[in-house]
Write an enzyme that holds these catalytic residues in place. Structure first.
Site, short mmCIF file in Angstrom:
data_model
loop_
_atom_site.label_atom_id
_atom_site.label_comp_id
_atom_site.label_asym_id
_atom_site.label_seq_id
_atom_site.Cartn_x
_atom_site.Cartn_y
_atom_site.Cartn_z
CD GLU A 257 -3.04 -1.21 2.18
OE1 GLU A 257 -2.71 -0.41 3.08
OE2 GLU A 257 -3.95 -1.95 1.96
CD GLU B 190 -4.24 -10.83 -6.21
OE1 GLU B 190 -3.94 -9.97 -5.62
OE2 GLU B 190 -5.77 -11.41 -5.93
CB CYS C 144 -9.44 -6.50 -7.60
SG CYS C 144 -7.67 -5.99 -8.32
CB CYS D 290 -3.34 -6.40 -5.89
SG CYS D 290 -4.63 -5.35 -5.89
N1 THU Z 1 -5.79 -6.60 -2.41
C1 THU Z 1 -5.01 -7.37 -3.13
O1 THU Z 1 -3.73 -7.64 -2.67
N2 THU Z 1 -5.45 -8.44 -3.94
C2 THU Z 1 -6.91 -8.38 -4.29
O2 THU Z 1 -7.30 -9.33 -5.33
C3 THU Z 1 -7.81 -7.70 -3.72
C4 THU Z 1 -7.21 -6.53 -2.93
C5 THU Z 1 -5.31 -5.56 -1.68
C6 THU Z 1 -5.11 -4.30 -1.97
C7 THU Z 1 -5.38 -3.48 -0.67
O3 THU Z 1 -3.91 -3.28 -0.21
C8 THU Z 1 -6.05 -4.11 0.25
O4 THU Z 1 -6.12 -5.47 -0.37
C9 THU Z 1 -7.34 -3.90 0.47
O5 THU Z 1 -8.09 -3.64 -0.79
#
Ligand code: THU
Length: 128
Positions: free
Chosen positions: A43, A54, A85, A52
């Site tokens: 983040e 992935e 996502c 993310c």
């Molecule tokens: N996030 C991921 O790392 N992968 C996903 O497929 C969904 C969301 C993370 C992004 C963010 O840091 C946190 O989860 C909340 O959205």
């Protein structure tokens, strides 16, 4: 519900940098040759720049010269388990829709095919 790829994804999850959401995600991507690439969410104080897990794993694999994958494991602490996502689905699809994705939560696991999560995908074949 533990195998080596899930354990690897859990190790990446432990390194997640998620001070804003506290939603920690780990991803493990297994290539068709059996090598494994890890990612965690990273983040940022400028929230929209968050990466993310992935996509971090895909970047690790491509940086190592690997483009073909058979399985991805995405671990979080949520139940039902988190699926990738939309942005991550699109980035994974670049390297083929024939991918098994296992979402692992605190207690449950769900399996999908990427082709099912991203039907009618836009992909490299459109640009040929
Ligand atoms: N996030 C991921 O790392 N992968 C996903 O497929 C969904 C969301 C993370 C992004 C963010 O840091 C946190 O989860 C909340 O959205």
């Amino acid at each position: 519900m533990t195998d080596a790829l899930i354990a690897a994804a859990r190790s990446a999850q432990a390194r997640a940098y998620a001070p804003y959401s506290n939603f920690r995600v780990g991803a493990a991507l297994e290539s068709t040759e059996g090598s494994v690439f890890l990612g965690c969410n990273v983040e940022n104080a400028s929230y929209g720049l968050t990466i993310c897990a992935e996509r971090a794993a895909i970047c690790a694999a491509v940086s190592a010269g690997v483009h073909r994958f058979r399985r991805a494991v995405v671990v979080s602490d949520s139940d039902p388990p988190a699926a990738p996502c939309g942005a991550c689905r699109q980035v994974l699809a670049e390297f083929g829709l024939d991918l098994t994705i296992d979402g692992v939560g605190a207690k449950r696991m769900v399996s999908w095919r990427l082709s099912e999560l991203l039907p009618a995908a836009f992909g490299p074949e459109q640009l040929r």
